[in-house]
Scaffold this motif. Sequence first.
Motif, PDB file in Angstrom:
ATOM      1  N   SER B  51       0.834  -1.218   0.000  1.00 24.19           N
ATOM      2  CA  SER B  51       0.000   0.000   0.000  1.00 24.19           C
ATOM      3  C   SER B  51       0.856   1.251   0.000  1.00 24.19           C
ATOM      4  O   SER B  51       0.552   2.232  -0.698  1.00 24.19           O
ATOM      5  N   GLN B  91      -7.193   0.408  -0.813  1.00 20.93           N
ATOM      6  CA  GLN B  91      -7.423  -0.839  -0.069  1.00 20.93           C
ATOM      7  C   GLN B  91      -8.727  -0.776   0.731  1.00 20.93           C
ATOM      8  O   GLN B  91      -9.476  -1.724   0.775  1.00 20.93           O
ATOM      9  N   ASP B 167      -5.518  -1.542  -4.991  1.00 21.50           N
ATOM     10  CA  ASP B 167      -4.888  -2.071  -3.783  1.00 21.50           C
ATOM     11  C   ASP B 167      -5.805  -3.122  -3.159  1.00 21.50           C
ATOM     12  O   ASP B 167      -6.855  -2.780  -2.608  1.00 21.50           O
ATOM     13  N   GLU B 168      -5.409  -4.354  -3.265  1.00 22.47           N
ATOM     14  CA  GLU B 168      -6.196  -5.480  -2.754  1.00 22.47           C
ATOM     15  C   GLU B 168      -7.672  -5.361  -3.123  1.00 22.47           C
ATOM     16  O   GLU B 168      -8.548  -5.297  -2.260  1.00 22.47           O
TER      17      GLU B 168
HETATM   18 MG   LIG Z   1      -1.989  -2.838   2.164  1.00 17.36          MG
END
Ligand SMILES: [Mg+2]
Lengths: 255, 314
Positions: B51, B91, B167-168
């Motif tokens: 991140s 995220q 992000d994810e």
């Molecule tokens: Mg992360």
Amino acid sequence: MIDPASVGRVWLRNAWVFRGRWHYGILPNFFEPVFYLLGMGLGLGYYVSTGGAFGGDYLTYIAPGLVAASAMNGASFETTYNVFVKLHFGRIYDATIATPVGIQDVTVGEASWAVTRATIYGGTFLIVTLFFGVAVGWHLIPALLAIVLIGFAFAALGLAFTSVVPTIDLFSYYFTLFLTPSFLFSDIFFPVAERFPPAAAAIAEFTPLYRSVQLMRGVLTEGGGPVAGDVAYLLLFGTALLAFAVWRMRVRMVV
Amino acid sequence: MTSAATADVPVAQARGLSKRYGGFVAVDAIDFEVRPGEVLGMLGPNGAGKSTTMRMMYQVTPPSSGELTLFGMRSGRDARRIKARLGVVPQIDNLDEDLSVRDNLRIHARYHGLGPTEAAERSDALLAFVGLEAKARQQVRSLSGGMKRRLTLARGLVSDPDLVILDEPTTGLDPQVRLALWDKLEALRTAGATLMLSTHYMDEAERLCDRLLIMDAGRVVAAGTPRGLIAERLDPYVIEGRLKGGDDGPYRRLADAVGATAQRSGDRLSVFVPDGRAALERLLGDGVDPDRAFVRPSNLEDLFLALTGRELRE
Ligand SMILES: [Mg+2]
Ligand SMILES: Nc1ncnc2c1ncn2[C@@H]1O[C@H](COP(=O)(O)OP(=O)(O)O)[C@@H](O)[C@H]1O
């Protein structure tokens, strides 16, 4: 560094949110001045000796100060609780600053929206005073400009405070220990210098609400005093604090 | 999606990129590049620095040292122009709860400088793309977690970006929602978009990514195509066995024979081998119960564990 178009888009976001719920917000805006003018102006005013420093009736004496205070309140709510929640809980600024809008545009955009809210608050109050026989007439335009300037000063102050406080609980200090005494001792209800020692009065005279009340009285009353000093004070005060808030918000958001 | 970048100029490039928080090194002098039209995956355990790296790329975290360029522009100095060409799916969802689903997209389009009409058109097209047209007028807080994620994806695409940073994107989602999101990402990939996504799901990395950066403790520990990385670092097959109280001797002898070590965790054993069939025959000849041993190809998970170790991360 600050992009006016981006500032405008931050303003636009707030306007969209307000548009969805303005009818909830505007009604209290309308009734608050009605209650103040009825209670303090007509009710209490009856027992306040006319003449003396007032030189007229009490309602007319307090109306300009109340307009200034409502502009202050409009700007303060917007830049304290509302901005704090967006900053810490909503994370919406995180999303905003990942676009071409920068954190400095966000800060100035929030200030510009708070000025808008202050103008809606103060403007509503101003219009209500008309129905209570407070003569406004052509003073309306300078009075609206004064509301904008007062909104700007308090938006900047609120943002500066919000940009430094770690928890939301501290806003009660801002409201109780700063805004409330400002409201009571800024010549809105009585001439402070006539009732308190010179040292205390000097402190009061230095506060932004006192200057705002002087400005509002100056533009609203026939033969009101000169306002250039108050205008300069509020402009400088607002600009300096907004610059501080822009810097602090950057420090806070960019890690 | 369009990719404005020309063939071999990297979309993004990092050299010695680092981020320190006080004395703690979150990202430790990493080098990487994102090439036009590729899907680059960042694979790494929690706290690896994924991140942080992405936040530096989308200009909300200033690097402590090193070089970072996007679209040939220097990070930081050209922040506004860089962000104009990026789409970001963070995220943690950070949708605007005070606005409707559609207005979330519209205001983001406006932030990106689109006019009112164009912003509305793009928003409607993307709501259709992620299957949320029916929710357009609802408040964001009424959406399920999966719907919020899809809306966040749509928001990241609203400006037709040249690079999308995700992000994810599928962490914490139901299998059905993950599959739906994968479909969307694959559609973007087919359309030639340049994507950079982080994940700690091996299947996601293997399925979606052309190239991988494997990160651990702030460093890039390996980079390459999923197949290439496995081939480069591991033998192609794994013998897996369950002891069920039996003897681990045959596995140790097999490992010795191929020059590997038998990895044991509890009751299970695994050995990387160059020839799966020969190894299995050898084990069976050594008295192993055929029901308790099998061969499979080495996969990304093996590589990941080999590179980042088996201990638990927070
Ligand atoms: Mg992360
Ligand atoms: N603002 C911050 N202050 C201090 N440490 C941070 C901050 N942000 C991230 N970290 C630390 O940096 C490391 C990497 O974090 P992160 O990039 O979020 O990892 P990942 O996304 O791979 O899980 C973690 O150990 C995290 O605790």
